[in-house]
Design an enzyme around this catalytic site. Structure first.
Site, PDB file in Angstrom:
ATOM      1  N   HIS A  57       0.825  -1.212   0.000  1.00  0.00           N
ATOM      2  CA  HIS A  57       0.000   0.000   0.000  1.00  0.00           C
ATOM      3  C   HIS A  57       0.858   1.260   0.000  1.00  0.00           C
ATOM      4  CE1 HIS A  57      -3.241  -2.719   0.844  1.00  0.00           C
ATOM      5  NE2 HIS A  57      -2.758  -3.056   2.025  1.00  0.00           N
ATOM      6  N   HIS A 219      -7.168  -4.547  -0.946  1.00  0.00           N
ATOM      7  CA  HIS A 219      -6.491  -5.812  -1.247  1.00  0.00           C
ATOM      8  C   HIS A 219      -7.208  -6.516  -2.386  1.00  0.00           C
ATOM      9  CE1 HIS A 219      -6.221  -4.922   3.087  1.00  0.00           C
ATOM     10  NE2 HIS A 219      -4.944  -5.134   2.869  1.00  0.00           N
TER      11      HIS A 219
END
Lengths: 331, 331
Positions: A57, A219
Site C-alpha cells: 500500500h 487488497h
C-alpha cells in the site's frame, strides 16, 4: 507476472531498505524485525504514533514516518499483517515515556496482532491507546473484516493525530483527535484492473475488459457491484454519493477532498476524478477547503482510485495545515 | 481500454482544470489556450521559467509550476507538442521584464514549436533563452528525435534553474546553469508494459509477457533492445552502466540519484531499483549525496522505471536544496 523485483520473498525487505537509504535524513530502518523509525528516535515529551499493516500500500505507512506524523511504521509481508513480535518493538521504540497511539486499519489480522502487541507493550510499562480506522463505506463486513475496512482515510488520521502529538497533546487528547478524524472521514474506491501479489504470481481477481468494480477494497476484496466501464464523471458520482450520504455533510460545511490513486493510475486521471468530485461538492454547497490528490494508499499496480471526504472544523484544519516532513507528505 | 476519463478529446483540459482547482494556492490555470501559471503571475526582477510538451507525463510539467521552479507550463495534447500559439502566451505571461528561459525536451515537434514561439515572443520584446534537454543515453536519434531524447533529467534542470532564477540570477546565468545541469545529467529507462494513448485506444506497442524493453522512450519509442524479463537488480545494472559510462563519473564525486517511475509502477518496486542503484554507485566509490524516488516523468500507465544520475558540485547541490513549493515537489 512482470515486476521490478528480485525474489518475491525479499521484495518488502529490499524495498524498505532502499527506502531507508533514499530518506536517511528522515527515517532509520531496522531490518530484523522490519521497522521504519523516525530518525533520532522517540521525542522526549511527545506522544509516539505507530502504524503498520501489510505491505503493498506504499507510501502507506513508511512514507508517513517523520516530523508531524508517525514515529514508527511496521510493514508486514504484502497484504499480510505484521506479527505481534514485529509490532512490539515499534511500540516500544516510539515511546519516550509519554505513551503511544497505535493507528490500526480495520482488518481482522491487523486488529488481532496489534491487540496482542499492545498487551505485550503494556506489560513492559508502555501506555498505549488504539484507534481503529474504518472509513470505507463500500461494504459492512468483508473478506478480511468485521465492520468497515480502513482505507485512504488513514492518511488523514495519521496526519492530524501526528500534528496533535507534535504540538504536545497528551495521549488521551491525541487518541481523541484520531477518533474524531475517523468519525468524520469516509471513503469509497473503484478498480479498473486487479493487482498481482508477488509471491502469488497471478492477478488477485478477474475483472473483464469492459467492467469496473465499484467499492473495491485495497487488497482487491469485492466491492458493492460491477458495472460496465463508465465515464470518470459517472464513476466519481457513484463513489462520492455514498460517502456524502454516510457522512451527512451539510451545506456550508468545510471538507478536505482527497482523491487517492490505487498505484497504477495515471496522475492525469486522478485530476479528472478530482475535478468532478469538486464540482459535485460545490453543487451541494459543500466547501472544498483543503485537497489532496495522488497515490497515498495503493494496492500495488492496481488501476483505480478512491474518493475520501473529511469533514473539517477549525482545529482539524489547523492540524492538517501544520508542518509535516515525511517522505510522502511534506509541507 | 479502461481509463478514468470522460471524452478522450477533453482529458487534458479536464485534468488540468482539476489540477488548477486542487492547487489554487500554487497555480492559476487558463483554459484557452491551456496554460498553467504560477499564482500571482510573473515576479518582478526574476527571470521567468517556462516549460511544456505533450501531456501524459504528469506531474511534468504543470506539477513543477510554483515558487522555486517554473513560472509557466504549457501542456499539449497527449504525447503531442503544444502549438506555438499556445507556447507564446506562456512565454509572455512568465516575463516580468527580466527575460524568460524556455526549457524544452529534445523532440522534433517541441523544438520546432518552441523555436517559432520564441521568435514571436522576441518580436513582442521578450528576451528568451532556450535550453534543450537531452539526457537519455539509450539511443542517438529516434522515432521523434534528432539526437538524444529529453526525459527525467528535465526535473533536475527545472528545479535547479528555478532556484537560480529565484535567487536573482540574470537570464544568461540561469541559462548557463540549466545548460550545466543538462551537461551533467544522464538517464535510461525500462518498460515492462506499454501505455495506451486515450484517443488511440490501443497500446502504443506490443511487448510480450516475458520480455522488457531496455532504453524505452517516454512515449514508448523503441529502446536499445528487448530482453527476457530479468530481476530488478540485473535490469538496474543495465540502466545504470550506460548512464555512468556516458557521464564519466569519477570515484569520489557526488551525485543525485533519481529513480523515476513511468506511472504504473508500484512505489515499492521503485525502491527496490533505488536500492540496487545506490549499492552499485557505492561499489564504484561514487557518493550518493542526494536522492529522489517517485513518479515524476511518466508515460501514462506504463509500468517501468528510469534511472537518472546528476553529477553535483557545491552550487548545484545548494540550488537543488533551495526551497521549492509546487504541487509535485516541495521542500
Amino acid at each position: 507476472m512482470k515486476k521490478l523485483i528480485n525474489d518475491p520473498e525479499h521484495v518488502v525487505a529490499e524495498s524498505v531498505e532502499g527506502f531507508g537509504w533514499a530518506h536517511s535524513d528522515i527515517v532509520e530502518v531496522r531490518l530484523d524485525p522490519l521497522l521504519v523509525l523516525r530518525r533520532g528516535g522517540a521525542v522526549a515529551g511527545k506522544v509516539g504514533l505507530v502504524s503498520g499493516g501489510g505491505a503493498g500500500h506504499e507510501p502507506l505507512h513508511a512514507g508517513f514516518v517523520g516530523v508531524g506524523m508517525l514515529d514508527a511504521a511496521v510493514p508486514g509481508a504484502v497484504f499480510t499483517s505484521p506479527t505481534p513480535d514485529q509490532i512490539l518493538p515499534g511500540l516500544t521504540a516510539a515511546d519516550s515515556g509519554s505513551g503511544v497511539l497505535a493507528i490500526v486499519k480495520n482488518y481482522t489480522g491487523d486488529v488481532l496482532n496489534f491487540e496482542t502487541a499492545v498487551e505485550l507493550a503494556e506489560d513492559e510499562g508502555v501506555s498505549v491507546a488504539v484507534v481503529v480506522v474504518d472509513d470505507d463505506v463500500a461494504v459492512k463486513d468483508s473478506l478480511y473484516t468485521a465492520g468497515r475496512r480502513g482505507v485512504a482515510g488513514t492518511v488523514a488520521v495519521e496526519k492530524i493525530a501526528g500534528a496533535a502529538a507534535e504540538r504536545g497533546d497528551d495521549l488521551a487528547s491525541v487518541a481523541a483527535i484520531a477518533a474524531r478524524v475517523n468519525a468524520n472521514v469516509r471513503s469509497m474506491g473503484v478498480a479498473l484492473t486487479a493487482c498481482t501479489v508477488p509471491h502469488v504470481g497471478r492477478p488477485s481477481f478477474d475483472l473483464p475488459d469492459d467492467e469496473v468494480e465499484i467499492g473495491i477494497g485495497i487488497h482487491g476484496e469485492p466491492g458493492r457491484h460491477r458495472i460496465p466501464a463508465a465515464s470518470a464523471d459517472v464513476i466519481t458520482g457513484m463513489l462520492l454519493d455514498p460517502v456524502l450520504e454516510d457522512l451527512e455533510v451539510a451545506r456550508g460545511e468545510n471538507v478536505l477532498l482527497f482523491v487517492n490513486g490505487m498505484g497504477g493510475t495515471p496522475q492525469s486521471e486522478l485530476y479528472v476524478v478530482y475535478r468532478q468530485a469538486h464540482r459535485l461538492l460545490e453543487e451541494r454547497g459543500i466547501i472544498v477547503a483543503r485537497s489532496l490528490v495522488g497515490n497515498y494508499v495503493t494496492s500495488l499496480e492496481m488501476q483505480g482510485a478512491s474518493v475520501t471526504v473529511l469533514r473539517l472544523d477549525d482545529e482539524l484544519t489547523e492540524l492538517w495545515d501544520a508542518p509535516v516532513h515525511t517522505a510522502a507528505l511534506r509541507w
